[in-house]
Scaffold this motif. Structure first.
Motif, short mmCIF file in Angstrom:
data_model
loop_
_atom_site.label_atom_id
_atom_site.label_comp_id
_atom_site.label_asym_id
_atom_site.label_seq_id
_atom_site.Cartn_x
_atom_site.Cartn_y
_atom_site.Cartn_z
N PRO A 92 0.80 -1.24 0.00
CA PRO A 92 0.00 0.00 0.00
C PRO A 92 0.82 1.27 0.00
O PRO A 92 0.33 2.33 -0.41
CB PRO A 92 -0.82 -0.13 1.29
CG PRO A 92 -0.10 -1.12 2.15
CD PRO A 92 0.55 -2.06 1.20
N GLU A 93 2.09 1.21 0.45
CA GLU A 93 2.91 2.42 0.51
C GLU A 93 3.56 2.77 -0.82
O GLU A 93 4.19 3.84 -0.96
CB GLU A 93 4.00 2.25 1.58
CG GLU A 93 5.13 1.29 1.24
CD GLU A 93 4.78 -0.17 1.47
OE1 GLU A 93 5.67 -1.02 1.32
OE2 GLU A 93 3.61 -0.46 1.82
N LEU A 94 3.40 1.91 -1.83
CA LEU A 94 3.97 2.16 -3.15
C LEU A 94 2.91 2.67 -4.12
O LEU A 94 1.73 2.39 -3.96
CB LEU A 94 4.58 0.87 -3.73
CG LEU A 94 5.72 0.22 -2.95
CD1 LEU A 94 6.18 -1.04 -3.66
CD2 LEU A 94 6.88 1.19 -2.75
N THR A 95 3.35 3.40 -5.14
CA THR A 95 2.44 3.76 -6.22
C THR A 95 2.26 2.54 -7.12
O THR A 95 3.01 1.55 -7.04
CB THR A 95 2.97 4.91 -7.07
OG1 THR A 95 4.15 4.48 -7.77
CG2 THR A 95 3.30 6.13 -6.21
N ARG A 132 0.23 6.79 -10.83
CA ARG A 132 1.04 7.46 -9.82
C ARG A 132 0.36 7.53 -8.45
O ARG A 132 0.88 8.16 -7.53
CB ARG A 132 1.39 8.88 -10.30
CG ARG A 132 2.23 8.88 -11.57
CD ARG A 132 2.61 10.27 -11.99
NE ARG A 132 3.40 10.28 -13.22
CZ ARG A 132 3.87 11.37 -13.81
NH1 ARG A 132 3.61 12.56 -13.28
NH2 ARG A 132 4.59 11.28 -14.91
N ARG A 133 -0.77 6.88 -8.33
CA ARG A 133 -1.46 6.91 -7.04
C ARG A 133 -0.94 5.81 -6.12
O ARG A 133 -0.51 4.73 -6.58
CB ARG A 133 -2.97 6.72 -7.26
CG ARG A 133 -3.63 7.94 -7.91
CD ARG A 133 -5.13 7.76 -7.96
NE ARG A 133 -5.72 7.59 -6.62
CZ ARG A 133 -7.01 7.39 -6.42
NH1 ARG A 133 -7.85 7.32 -7.45
NH2 ARG A 133 -7.47 7.24 -5.18
N LEU A 134 -0.98 6.09 -4.81
CA LEU A 134 -0.59 5.08 -3.84
C LEU A 134 -1.63 3.95 -3.84
O LEU A 134 -2.84 4.20 -3.85
CB LEU A 134 -0.50 5.69 -2.44
CG LEU A 134 0.65 6.65 -2.16
CD1 LEU A 134 0.49 7.27 -0.77
CD2 LEU A 134 1.99 5.95 -2.27
N ILE A 135 -1.14 2.74 -3.81
CA ILE A 135 -2.05 1.58 -3.83
C ILE A 135 -2.97 1.59 -2.62
O ILE A 135 -4.15 1.24 -2.71
CB ILE A 135 -1.23 0.27 -3.89
CG1 ILE A 135 -0.50 0.17 -5.22
CG2 ILE A 135 -2.13 -0.94 -3.69
CD1 ILE A 135 0.46 -0.99 -5.32
N GLY A 136 -2.46 2.03 -1.48
CA GLY A 136 -3.27 2.08 -0.26
C GLY A 136 -4.45 3.02 -0.36
O GLY A 136 -5.40 2.91 0.43
N ASN A 137 -4.41 3.98 -1.30
CA ASN A 137 -5.51 4.93 -1.46
C ASN A 137 -6.51 4.49 -2.54
O ASN A 137 -7.49 5.21 -2.78
CB ASN A 137 -4.96 6.31 -1.83
CG ASN A 137 -4.19 6.93 -0.68
OD1 ASN A 137 -4.40 6.58 0.48
ND2 ASN A 137 -3.27 7.84 -0.99
N LEU A 138 -6.27 3.35 -3.15
CA LEU A 138 -7.17 2.86 -4.19
C LEU A 138 -8.30 2.04 -3.57
O LEU A 138 -8.17 1.49 -2.47
CB LEU A 138 -6.41 1.99 -5.19
CG LEU A 138 -5.29 2.65 -5.99
CD1 LEU A 138 -4.60 1.61 -6.87
CD2 LEU A 138 -5.83 3.79 -6.85
N SER A 139 -9.41 1.94 -4.29
CA SER A 139 -10.51 1.07 -3.85
C SER A 139 -10.06 -0.38 -3.92
O SER A 139 -9.07 -0.72 -4.58
CB SER A 139 -11.74 1.27 -4.74
OG SER A 139 -11.47 0.76 -6.05
N LYS A 140 -10.82 -1.26 -3.24
CA LYS A 140 -10.48 -2.68 -3.25
C LYS A 140 -10.53 -3.25 -4.67
O LYS A 140 -9.73 -4.10 -5.04
CB LYS A 140 -11.41 -3.46 -2.33
CG LYS A 140 -11.01 -4.92 -2.17
CD LYS A 140 -11.75 -5.59 -1.04
CE LYS A 140 -11.41 -7.06 -0.92
NZ LYS A 140 -9.98 -7.33 -0.73
#
Length: 312
Positions: A92-95, A132-140
Motif C-alpha cells: 500500500p505504501e507504493l504507487t 502514480r497513485r498510492l495503492i493504499g488509497n485505491l478502492s479494493k
C-alpha cells in the motif's frame, strides 16, 4: 496434444498430520482454457492453488508447468505462471508504477523491457489513469486490478486466480469478471471460487472439489448439451388432469403450475401451446429447464450426499 497441456497435476495430495486437506487430485489445463475450480469453503481449493503455484509443497503427487516439473525445477516452472492469491500481494505504501516495476523485476523481466511491460499490464487491467497513485488509497476493486497486473506483467501462459472477486461490491465483481474474460484471450486461466455465477460467467470447464477430493469434472458446454430437459408450464385455467403423449412424467406444483419431463429427443412445447389454445387453459408461462450447475453442486457437496458417499 501434449504441447497444448500447460498444467498437469497427478495424485496431488496434502496432509497436515492425520488431516487430509487435498487427496489425489488430478488436474489438466490446456492452452486456451478457463478452468473453474469450484467448491464450498474449506473444500481444499486454496491448498490446491498453493501447490500448483509452488507456494506449498505437496505431501504426494507431481505438478508439471508447461512441461517442467515443479519440484525438480521450481524457478523454471514458475516462469510460466502468474498468480493472484486470495489476498492480493500489493504494497500500500507504493504507487502503482513503483509496485509493478518491482513485480516485473521479481518476475525476471529484463530492465530494458520493463517500461513496455508496465504499460501493457496497466492497459490490460485498466490502471493507466492511476499509475502514480498510492495503492493504499485505491478502492479494493482497483487493488485487485493491481494484483492481476502483477500476475500478467511477465506475460505468462498461465494465470491462476484464487477467489479474485472476494470482498468486492457488485459493480466491481462485474468489472473483474469482464477483465478476466478479456485476459483469457491471451492466457489460460485457473479460477478458484465458491460462487457459482463466477464460474458460469467466464469458465469453459469446471472441476468441483469437496473435502479435498474431485467430485465432478466436466465442460460447461457438454453439461448443457447432455442435460436431461424438463419444462415448466403455468396456466391461469389449468385442466383437472394434464396428460400429454410422449412425456415421461408430469408433476403438479400447485396454482396451475406443472413440471414436465421428457425424452431429450421430444420437445412437448408445441403440443402444450396447441392444447392450451384449443382448451382455453390460459397459458401464462412455458420454459425449458435443464439440471443446473447449482443443482449439481448442491447434490455433490451437501451433507446428505457426503454421508451417502461414505456409506458406499
Amino acid at each position: 496434444m501434449e504441447h497444448d497441456i500447460l498444467i498437469e497435476a497427478r495424485g496431488l495430495t496434502r496432509r497436515y498430520g492425520p488431516n487430509v486437506a487435498v487427496e489425489s487430485i488430478d488436474l489438466t489445463l490446456r492452452r486456451g482454457e478457463i478452468l473453474g475450480l469450484l467448491g464450498p469453503n474449506g473444500a481444499g481449493k486454496s491448498t490446491t492453488m498453493k501447490m500448483l503455484t509452488g507456494n506449498l509443497a505437496p505431501t504426494g503427487g507431481t505438478v508439471k508447468i508447461n512441461g517442467i516439473d515443479l519440484a525438480a525445477d521450481p524457478k523454471g516452472a514458475k516462469r510460466s505462471i502468474g498468480y493472484l492469491p486470495e489476498q492480493p500481494p500489493v504494497h500500500p505504501e507504493l504507487t502503482v508504477d513503483e509496485y509493478l516495476g518491482f513485480a516485473a523485476a521479481l518476475h525476471g523481466v529484463a530492465k530494458k523491457d520493463r517500461a513496455a511491460a508496465l504499460q501493457r499490464a496497466k492497459q490490460a487491467c485498466g490502471l493507466t489513469e492511476v499509475s502514480r497513485r498510492l495503492i493504499g488509497n485505491l478502492s479494493k476493486g482497483y487493488q485487485q486490478r493491481v494484483g492481476l497486473a502483477q500476475a500478467i506483467i511477465h506475460r505468462p501462459p498461465v494465470i491462476i486466480l484464487d477467489e479474485p472477486t472476494v470482498g468486492l461490491d457488485p459493480i466491481q465483481i462485474r468489472e473483474i469478471r469482464s477483465l478476466i474474460a478479456t485476459l483469457a484471450k491471451e492466457h489460460s486461466v485457473i479460477l478458484s471460487s465458491h460462487i457459482l455465477p463466477e464460474i458460469q460467467a467466464v469458465c469453459s470447464r469446471v472441476l468441483i472439489v469437496n473435502r479435498g477430493r474431485v467430485v465432478f469434472h466436466e465442460s460447461l458446454a457438454k453439461l448443457a448439451s447432455e442435460a436431461i430437459p424438463s419444462y415448466y408450464v403455468q396456466f391461469s385455467r389449468p385442466p383437472e388432469h394434464l396428460e400429454l403423449p410422449g412425456v415421461s412424467a408430469i408433476s403438479a406444483l400447485g396454482e396451475g403450475r406443472y413440471r414436465i419431463e421428457s425424452d431429450p429427443s421430444f420437445d412437448p412445447r408445441e403440443a402444450l401451446v396447441e392444447r392450451s389454445v384449443a382448451n382455453g387453459w390460459g397459458l401464462l408461462e412455458l420454459r425449458r429447464q435443464t439440471r443446473s450447475l447449482e443443482e449439481i453442486f448442491v447434490s455433490l457437496t451437501s451433507g446428505e450426499a457426503n454421508e451417502l458417499r461414505k456409506a458406499a
